[in-house]
Design a protein around this motif. Structure first.
Motif, PDB file in Angstrom:
ATOM      1  N   PHE A   1       0.847  -1.210   0.000  1.00 23.57           N
ATOM      2  CA  PHE A   1       0.000   0.000   0.000  1.00 23.57           C
ATOM      3  C   PHE A   1       0.877   1.252   0.000  1.00 23.57           C
ATOM      4  O   PHE A   1       2.028   1.225   0.444  1.00 23.57           O
ATOM      5  N   GLN A   2       0.301   2.299  -0.529  1.00 26.34           N
ATOM      6  CA  GLN A   2       0.980   3.603  -0.457  1.00 26.34           C
ATOM      7  C   GLN A   2       0.083   4.545   0.337  1.00 26.34           C
ATOM      8  O   GLN A   2       0.249   4.719   1.532  1.00 26.34           O
ATOM      9  N   CYS A   3      -0.946   5.128  -0.321  1.00 24.10           N
ATOM     10  CA  CYS A   3      -1.864   5.973   0.461  1.00 24.10           C
ATOM     11  C   CYS A   3      -2.737   5.130   1.374  1.00 24.10           C
ATOM     12  O   CYS A   3      -3.245   5.599   2.380  1.00 24.10           O
ATOM     13  N   GLY A   4      -2.965   3.869   1.002  1.00 23.72           N
ATOM     14  CA  GLY A   4      -3.742   2.967   1.839  1.00 23.72           C
ATOM     15  C   GLY A   4      -5.240   3.008   1.594  1.00 23.72           C
ATOM     16  O   GLY A   4      -5.973   2.253   2.231  1.00 23.72           O
ATOM     17  N   TYR A   5      -5.680   3.875   0.683  1.00 25.21           N
ATOM     18  CA  TYR A   5      -7.133   4.026   0.521  1.00 25.21           C
ATOM     19  C   TYR A   5      -7.790   2.762  -0.047  1.00 25.21           C
ATOM     20  O   TYR A   5      -8.855   2.347   0.411  1.00 25.21           O
ATOM     21  N   CYS A   6      -7.129   2.138  -1.002  1.00 26.42           N
ATOM     22  CA  CYS A   6      -7.717   0.943  -1.618  1.00 26.42           C
ATOM     23  C   CYS A   6      -7.436  -0.309  -0.799  1.00 26.42           C
ATOM     24  O   CYS A   6      -7.981  -1.375  -1.078  1.00 26.42           O
ATOM     25  N   THR A   7      -6.555  -0.182   0.205  1.00 24.12           N
ATOM     26  CA  THR A   7      -5.994  -1.358   0.875  1.00 24.12           C
ATOM     27  C   THR A   7      -7.029  -2.274   1.543  1.00 24.12           C
ATOM     28  O   THR A   7      -6.954  -3.495   1.355  1.00 24.12           O
TER      29      THR A   7
ATOM     30  N   CYS B   1      -6.051   0.551  -7.802  1.00 32.16           N
ATOM     31  CA  CYS B   1      -5.166   1.286  -6.898  1.00 32.16           C
ATOM     32  C   CYS B   1      -4.609   2.482  -7.657  1.00 32.16           C
ATOM     33  O   CYS B   1      -3.854   2.325  -8.603  1.00 32.16           O
ATOM     34  N   ARG B   2      -5.000   3.676  -7.222  1.00 30.39           N
ATOM     35  CA  ARG B   2      -4.564   4.876  -7.950  1.00 30.39           C
ATOM     36  C   ARG B   2      -3.073   5.121  -7.757  1.00 30.39           C
ATOM     37  O   ARG B   2      -2.450   5.855  -8.514  1.00 30.39           O
ATOM     38  N   CYS B   3      -2.495   4.539  -6.698  1.00 29.78           N
ATOM     39  CA  CYS B   3      -1.057   4.713  -6.463  1.00 29.78           C
ATOM     40  C   CYS B   3      -0.225   3.732  -7.279  1.00 29.78           C
ATOM     41  O   CYS B   3       0.999   3.846  -7.304  1.00 29.78           O
TER      42      CYS B   3
HETATM   43  S1  FES Z   1      -2.432   2.466  -2.137  1.00 33.77           S
HETATM   44 FE1  FES Z   1      -3.233   4.342  -2.759  1.00 33.77          FE
HETATM   45  S2  FES Z   1      -4.994   3.820  -3.895  1.00 33.77           S
HETATM   46 FE2  FES Z   1      -4.043   1.990  -3.490  1.00 33.77          FE
END
Ligand code: FES
Ligand code: FES
Length: 209
Positions: free
Chosen positions: A150-156, A187-189
């Motif tokens: 994960f990066q931003c974690g939103y989709c996690t 995942c947008r990241c």
């Molecule tokens: S980790 Fe950022 S949208 Fe998936």
């Protein structure tokens, strides 16, 4: 001439006999058609009564029974986030396109933004909050941490719920297969290589027993 064709031979029907026939036929038709139609109308009326305004809804989430009062149009996603404060499940697109809202219902992954809460009554709902056992993370959660999935974690949360189901479905036996069966989770990241590594590691562990 229709009257002659339908009359008994030698007895042309008069107005009286036609009226009698129509009454009898009308009575019969009334008997055979009116009852079921009335029944259907009653059922529709009953449904429309039930669907008006907030109604009691009982959901079983992460092993706990939760009682709510919801408008029938409330999605499972909104019930979780807005009414139960289970905000681990994310709202991305709200249109079934991103997978951020993935939860399990009776063990199967679903998009909670496309599911009405009332339809989920009597079923076992698992959200990301219900995955860990106390302080012990689920193996998929550990694998996401280990592989930086994960990066931003939103989709996690959605990715993890989908990953768990994907492995359970035996749909993560190769990289290509896992990519295909995880393709509903965006995942947008662009953390895809790490997400894939996490899912494949858990699948591999299960294969080795
Ligand atoms: S980790 Fe950022 S949208 Fe998936
Ligand atoms: S929020 Fe449900 S699929 Fe995007």
């Amino acid at each position: 001439m229709p009257d002659q064709l339908s009359s008994p031979v030698g007895l042309p029907p008069g107005d009286d006999s036609r009226r009698t026939f129509m009454k009898q036929a009308g009575g019969l038709l009334g008997f055979t058609l009116t009852a079921p139609l009335a029944g259907r109308a009653e059922r529709l009326t009953a449904y429309s009564t039930v669907l008006e305004g907030p109604s009691p809804v009982s959901l079983r989430i992460n092993g706990q029974a939760r009682a709510l009062h919801l408008e029938p149009r409330t999605t499972l996603l909104d019930a979780l986030r807005e009414y139960l404060d289970l905000t681990g499940t994310k709202k991305g697109c709200d249109h079934g396109q991103c997978g951020a809202c993935t939860v399990h219902v009776d063990g199967r992954r679903i998009n909670s933004c496309l599911t009405l809460a009332v339809m989920s009554q009597g079923k076992d709902i698992t959200t990301i909050e219900g995955l860990a056992k106390g302080d012990a993370l689920h193996p998929m959660q550990e694998a996401f941490l280990k592989h930086d999935g994960f990066q931003c974690g939103y989709c996690t949360p959605g990715q993890i719920m989908s990953g768990v189901a994907c492995v359970r479905e035996d749909h993560a036996t190769t990289d290509d297969q896992a990519r295909e069966w995880m393709s509903g989770n965006l995942c947008r990241c662009g953390a895809y290589p790490n997400i894939l590594a996490a899912v494949r590691e858990v699948a591999g562990r299960l294969t080795k027993g």
